[in-house]
Write an enzyme that holds these catalytic residues in place. Sequence first.
Site, PDB file in Angstrom:
ATOM      1  CG  HIS A   1      -9.617   2.313   3.210  1.00  0.00           C
ATOM      2  ND1 HIS A   1      -8.760   2.524   4.268  1.00  0.00           N
ATOM      3  CD2 HIS A   1      -9.049   2.942   2.148  1.00  0.00           C
ATOM      4  CE1 HIS A   1      -7.739   3.254   3.872  1.00  0.00           C
ATOM      5  NE2 HIS A   1      -7.889   3.514   2.589  1.00  0.00           N
TER       6      HIS A   1
ATOM      7  CG  ASP B   1      -5.153  -0.303  -1.607  1.00  0.00           C
ATOM      8  OD1 ASP B   1      -4.196   0.154  -2.265  1.00  0.00           O
ATOM      9  OD2 ASP B   1      -5.430   0.106  -0.461  1.00  0.00           O
TER      10      ASP B   1
ATOM     11  CG  ASP C   1      -2.100   0.997   1.032  1.00  0.00           C
ATOM     12  OD1 ASP C   1      -2.418   1.344  -0.123  1.00  0.00           O
ATOM     13  OD2 ASP C   1      -2.689   1.412   2.042  1.00  0.00           O
ATOM     14  N   GLY C   2       0.323   2.314  -0.479  1.00  0.00           N
ATOM     15  CA  GLY C   2       1.016   3.590  -0.480  1.00  0.00           C
ATOM     16  C   GLY C   2       0.004   4.701  -0.556  1.00  0.00           C
TER      17      GLY C   2
ATOM     18  CD  GLU D   1      -1.328   2.241  -3.586  1.00  0.00           C
ATOM     19  OE1 GLU D   1      -0.830   1.117  -3.410  1.00  0.00           O
ATOM     20  OE2 GLU D   1      -2.373   2.602  -2.999  1.00  0.00           O
TER      21      GLU D   1
ATOM     22  CG  ASP E   1      -4.444   2.268   5.081  1.00  0.00           C
ATOM     23  OD1 ASP E   1      -4.248   2.999   4.098  1.00  0.00           O
ATOM     24  OD2 ASP E   1      -5.055   2.641   6.103  1.00  0.00           O
TER      25      ASP E   1
END
Length: 158
Positions: free
Chosen positions: A129, A75, A15-16, A53, A139
């Site tokens: 999320h 994501d 994640d980023g 990301e 996250d």
Amino acid sequence: MASDVPAPAVEIWTDGGCKPNPGPGGWAAVLRFGAHEKELSGADPATTNNRMELTAAASALEALSRPCRVVLHTDSEYVRNGVTRWVHGWVRNNWRNAAKDPVANYELWQRLLAAAKPHQVDWRWVKGHSGDPMNERVDRMATAARMGLAGASGAAGP
């Protein structure tokens, strides 16, 4: 024969993000091989969500010491679609997009492709999320990396 032995299977979650976008950002990855886990994270004082990301995915793949079968969870539809669909046209068009403009984040796409090359990567998109425990974990790690950068520079919080 050694070539008949399947490559090790590694699961990666990445994640980023940054806040605001553009602005200070953080990225994170968790690599899991059997019972072993490795956490990676980093930050950049001036970046974008997409750059973070891409950095997370490239850094995770670069951390692998030998060719592996990889399931990489992201994501980011930007990362997944870029590496599985759009890149073919970009390469064919000399790294130009459909509008004939240079592809954004070209150097990070190059880095990601080089990092992925020795591996068999299954790129999987997971809705962010949405309660996926590993996605929520990376996250939180990416946010902590970004916040650590802000704290180190004396900048205000989120």
